[in-house]
Design an enzyme around this catalytic site. Structure first.
Site, PDB file in Angstrom:
ATOM      1  N   MET A  14       0.854  -1.189   0.103  1.00 21.76           N
ATOM      2  CA  MET A  14       0.533  -0.235   0.021  1.00 21.76           C
ATOM      3  C   MET A  14       0.934   1.066   0.236  1.00 21.76           C
ATOM      4  O   MET A  14       0.949   1.976  -0.868  1.00 21.76           O
ATOM      5  CB  MET A  14      -1.207   0.006   1.184  1.00 21.76           C
ATOM      6  CG  MET A  14      -1.514  -1.014   1.153  1.00 21.76           C
ATOM      7  SD  MET A  14      -3.014  -0.147  -0.282  1.00 21.76           S
ATOM      8  CE  MET A  14      -3.716   0.929   0.863  1.00 21.76           C
ATOM      9  N   GLY A  15       2.367   1.250   1.039  1.00 18.39           N
ATOM     10  CA  GLY A  15       2.610   2.373   0.765  1.00 18.39           C
ATOM     11  C   GLY A  15       2.793   2.828  -0.665  1.00 18.39           C
ATOM     12  O   GLY A  15       3.609   4.165  -0.610  1.00 18.39           O
ATOM     13  N   ARG A  34      12.653   0.497   6.748  1.00 21.15           N
ATOM     14  CA  ARG A  34      13.041   0.515   7.579  1.00 21.15           C
ATOM     15  C   ARG A  34      14.392  -0.338   6.898  1.00 21.15           C
ATOM     16  O   ARG A  34      15.319  -0.274   7.575  1.00 21.15           O
ATOM     17  CB  ARG A  34      12.609  -0.480   8.601  1.00 21.15           C
ATOM     18  CG  ARG A  34      13.334  -1.363   9.177  1.00 21.15           C
ATOM     19  CD  ARG A  34      12.446  -1.899  10.809  1.00 21.15           C
ATOM     20  NE  ARG A  34      11.715  -2.486  10.075  1.00 21.15           N
ATOM     21  CZ  ARG A  34      10.881  -3.791  10.551  1.00 21.15           C
ATOM     22  NH1 ARG A  34      10.502  -3.287  12.292  1.00 21.15           N
ATOM     23  NH2 ARG A  34      10.342  -4.650  10.435  1.00 21.15           N
ATOM     24  N   VAL A  76       2.575   2.277   8.426  1.00 20.20           N
ATOM     25  CA  VAL A  76       3.338   1.003   9.342  1.00 20.20           C
ATOM     26  C   VAL A  76       2.030   0.044   9.701  1.00 20.20           C
ATOM     27  O   VAL A  76       1.170   0.746   9.560  1.00 20.20           O
ATOM     28  CB  VAL A  76       3.887   1.653   9.880  1.00 20.20           C
ATOM     29  CG1 VAL A  76       5.229   2.082   9.109  1.00 20.20           C
ATOM     30  CG2 VAL A  76       3.573   2.388  10.604  1.00 20.20           C
ATOM     31  N   ALA A  78      -0.241  -1.285  11.692  1.00 18.81           N
ATOM     32  CA  ALA A  78      -1.669  -0.346  13.048  1.00 18.81           C
ATOM     33  C   ALA A  78      -0.965  -1.253  13.902  1.00 18.81           C
ATOM     34  O   ALA A  78      -0.313  -2.135  14.551  1.00 18.81           O
ATOM     35  CB  ALA A  78      -3.198  -1.414  12.162  1.00 18.81           C
ATOM     36  N   ASN A 104      -4.559   0.936   9.225  1.00 27.19           N
ATOM     37  CA  ASN A 104      -6.329   0.800   9.245  1.00 27.19           C
ATOM     38  C   ASN A 104      -5.730   0.652  11.161  1.00 27.19           C
ATOM     39  O   ASN A 104      -5.879  -0.429  11.573  1.00 27.19           O
ATOM     40  CB  ASN A 104      -6.413  -0.578   8.976  1.00 27.19           C
ATOM     41  CG  ASN A 104      -7.366  -1.042   7.834  1.00 27.19           C
ATOM     42  OD1 ASN A 104      -7.895  -0.249   7.404  1.00 27.19           O
ATOM     43  ND2 ASN A 104      -7.618  -1.754   7.010  1.00 27.19           N
ATOM     44  N   SER A 128      -9.132   4.027   1.722  1.00 25.47           N
ATOM     45  CA  SER A 128      -9.857   2.670   1.516  1.00 25.47           C
ATOM     46  C   SER A 128      -9.542   3.182  -0.470  1.00 25.47           C
ATOM     47  O   SER A 128      -9.225   3.153  -0.827  1.00 25.47           O
ATOM     48  CB  SER A 128     -11.316   2.388   1.676  1.00 25.47           C
ATOM     49  OG  SER A 128     -12.249   1.239   1.248  1.00 25.47           O
ATOM     50  N   LYS A 183     -13.831   5.069   8.330  1.00 25.89           N
ATOM     51  CA  LYS A 183     -13.492   3.794   7.784  1.00 25.89           C
ATOM     52  C   LYS A 183     -13.401   2.663   8.215  1.00 25.89           C
ATOM     53  O   LYS A 183     -13.711   1.525   7.507  1.00 25.89           O
ATOM     54  CB  LYS A 183     -11.821   3.651   7.470  1.00 25.89           C
ATOM     55  CG  LYS A 183     -10.954   2.716   6.917  1.00 25.89           C
ATOM     56  CD  LYS A 183     -11.557   2.543   5.603  1.00 25.89           C
ATOM     57  CE  LYS A 183     -10.227   1.723   4.836  1.00 25.89           C
ATOM     58  NZ  LYS A 183     -10.386   0.173   5.249  1.00 25.89           N
ATOM     59  N   HIS A 186     -16.833   1.767   6.682  1.00 21.67           N
ATOM     60  CA  HIS A 186     -16.911   1.309   5.633  1.00 21.67           C
ATOM     61  C   HIS A 186     -16.532  -0.389   5.618  1.00 21.67           C
ATOM     62  O   HIS A 186     -17.313  -1.223   5.125  1.00 21.67           O
ATOM     63  CB  HIS A 186     -16.045   1.995   5.089  1.00 21.67           C
ATOM     64  CG  HIS A 186     -15.193   1.465   3.944  1.00 21.67           C
ATOM     65  ND1 HIS A 186     -14.263   0.492   3.585  1.00 21.67           N
ATOM     66  CD2 HIS A 186     -15.955   2.269   2.740  1.00 21.67           C
ATOM     67  CE1 HIS A 186     -14.394   0.461   2.060  1.00 21.67           C
ATOM     68  NE2 HIS A 186     -14.515   1.589   1.494  1.00 21.67           N
ATOM     69  N   ASN A 187     -15.871  -0.281   6.626  1.00 23.68           N
ATOM     70  CA  ASN A 187     -15.311  -1.725   6.887  1.00 23.68           C
ATOM     71  C   ASN A 187     -16.299  -3.461   7.432  1.00 23.68           C
ATOM     72  O   ASN A 187     -16.430  -4.027   6.072  1.00 23.68           O
ATOM     73  CB  ASN A 187     -13.523  -2.214   6.946  1.00 23.68           C
ATOM     74  CG  ASN A 187     -12.368  -1.687   6.583  1.00 23.68           C
ATOM     75  OD1 ASN A 187     -12.782  -0.431   5.422  1.00 23.68           O
ATOM     76  ND2 ASN A 187     -11.344  -2.066   6.869  1.00 23.68           N
ATOM     77  N   GLU A 190     -18.011  -3.295   4.132  1.00 21.30           N
ATOM     78  CA  GLU A 190     -17.928  -4.413   3.154  1.00 21.30           C
ATOM     79  C   GLU A 190     -18.171  -5.390   3.782  1.00 21.30           C
ATOM     80  O   GLU A 190     -18.051  -6.965   2.985  1.00 21.30           O
ATOM     81  CB  GLU A 190     -16.299  -3.742   3.158  1.00 21.30           C
ATOM     82  CG  GLU A 190     -15.126  -4.821   1.995  1.00 21.30           C
ATOM     83  CD  GLU A 190     -13.767  -4.298   2.799  1.00 21.30           C
ATOM     84  OE1 GLU A 190     -13.080  -5.344   2.755  1.00 21.30           O
ATOM     85  OE2 GLU A 190     -14.012  -2.947   2.396  1.00 21.30           O
TER      86      GLU A 190
END
Length: 466
Positions: A14-15, A34, A76, A78, A104, A128, A183, A186-187, A190
């Site tokens: 994702m990053g 890292r 990073v 959660a 998240n 998302s 969020k 939202h999940n 989902e």
């Protein structure tokens, strides 16, 4: 060298996608991971965007590469990793620098961090859309001080998905943990949307005997109508896919044990704290938990016999049932968000949230345009009572009722669709059965009850008999 506009820590899937999206939209970005080799490889593979990416090999180098006041996005895992990263950055940043947790996170952690008196500014931001969304346009839900959001809004609006009217799907939700809370809901939606689609898939597969390819064609047809949404679209695609190893339908070789990262569970937990009923989402979370109990399910089948049996239902009935379930599920989710605003003092813009969810995110759906309009008319009114959706429910509920009844009679597990119907029937019953519960509570605990004639905190004759 020109200073970077923004920084990013954490070049996982994702990053890395989000960093490329930011660079592609014209914002120079400094990145750090890292593992230094990951940073170097990311820069080497950035192609034409490499000249907008500043790879750094230490946190001090990252901070030095960003124009002050700095903004640094954390991508990073959660939990403790976020706290550790904030602690490592603290000596390097000034009071006007901004750290943005875009993972998240549990909103309680975001609330705690926002109130901790950090030596820098802090935002929690829900993102998302998965890897594809992060790379080409996610839905973004910001939470924290409005002034801090406004600082980074030009970047976030530039990288966000665009609705059909061109509006960016990025907005400030409210103070502290509001972005991560939205969020989380939202999940939860989902989870429920996926479960209801899976239940309808099961009815087609086990009840109607349809092959996967025909199921895929059915979902594809539905995606051209009221159910047009990302999840129905991908359900059509996965049903149509073949296993490259065996040539069999892909769905027929996938183990039926669903994974989860816990955000749906958080939604269910918070709903209980808020006294906000979300039975469709809770049923979906429970169904995922049950799916993982393979040995117990197989033992149950051996003891009680195979469950699903053939039944007679028309495909338009299944479509209408799914439409009703979707409306009921979203109505519960928005009611929970409205309850959180009252509980936590957040100034949540419900129609704005619906608009943010119209593109980029996993639950994006054509229905959200109409939901945004209905919520704009009266944010405090449950969506099922908005005229537009009340009419659609009146048309679709008979099909949902028949689908659930036939499914249950023929041994099909329909926890989410059944929960939606049960909640709807509760919501349309002016005089229910909780009077019995109140009498029971008064009998064994002298809790008292209110009477229909207006007398409050009354006790029943059983108290006098004692």
């Amino acid at each position: 060298m020109t200073k970077a506009k923004i920084g990013l820590i954490g070049l996982g899937t994702m990053g890395a996608a989000l960093a490329l999206n930011i660079a592609e939209k014209g914002f120079p970005i400094a990145v750090w991971n890292r593992t230094t080799e990951v940073t170097r490889r990311f820069h080497a593979q950035a192609g034409a965007l490499a000249d907008r990416v500043v790879p750094t090999e230490s946190l001090a180098e990252l901070v030095a590469a960003i124009a002050p006041p700095r903004a640094i996005v954390l991508m990073v895992p959660a939990g403790p990793a976020v706290d550790d990263q904030i602690a490592a950055l603290a000596p390097l940043l000034g009071p006007e620098d901004l750290v943005i947790d875009a993972g998240n996170a549990n909103f309680h952690d975001t609330d705690r961090r926002a109130a901790a008196g950090l030596p820098m500014r802090f935002l929690g931001m829900g993102v998302s859309g998965g890897e594809e969304g992060a790379r080409h346009g996610p839905a973004i839900m910001g939470g924290g001080a409005r002034a801090d959001w406004d600082r980074i809004a030009p970047v976030m609006e530039a990288i966000a998905a665009r609705a059909e009217d061109g509006t960016p799907c990025a907005a400030w939700m409210g103070e502290a943990g509001a972005g991560h809370f939205v969020k989380t809901v939202h999940n939860g939606i989902e989870y429920a949307d996926m479960q209801m689609i899976a239940e309808v898939y099961g009815l087609m597969r086990d009840g109607l005997g349809m092959p996967a390819a025909a199921i895929g064609e059915t979902f594809a047809a539905w995606n051209r109508g009221t159910l047009k949404s990302y999840l129905v679209e991908i359900s059509a695609a996965v049903a149509a896919a073949s296993d490259p190893l065996t040539g069999a339908p892909m769905l027929d070789v996938i183990l039926d044990a669903a994974g989860q990262k816990g955000t749906g569970r958080w939604t269910a937990i918070e709903a209980q704290h808020l006294a906000a009923p979300i039975p469709v989402i809770e049923a979906a979370v429970a169904a995922r938990n049950v799916s993982a109990r393979l040995d117990e399910r197989r033992a149950g089948e051996a003891r009680f016999g195979a469950g699903p049996q053939a039944l007679e239902l028309a495909l338009p009935e299944l479509e209408a049932a799914l439409i009703a379930g979707k409306i009921l599920c979203y109505a519960q989710g928005f009611a929970m968000i409205e309850a959180s605003g009252r509980a936590f003092g957040w100034r949540l813009d419900l129609p704005g949230i619906a608009r943010v969810w119209r593109a980029g995110c996993i639950i994006r759906s054509a229905m959200l345009n109409d939901m945004a309009s209905a919520l704009a008319e009266d944010p405090s009114r449950n969506l099922v009572l908005a005229p537009f959706f009340a009419e659609r429910l009146q048309a679709a509920i008979p099909a949902l009722r028949r689908v659930v009844a036939q499914g249950v009679l023929h041994g099909h597990a329909l926890p989410a669709l059944g929960a939606g119907l049960g909640w709807f029937d509760l919501m349309r019953t002016g005089r229910g059965t909780a009077n019995m519960i109140q009498a029971q509570r008064d009998f064994f605990g002298a809790h008292g009850f209110d009477r229909l004639d207006g007398q409050d905190n009354h006790h029943g004759p059983w108290a006098m008999a004692g």
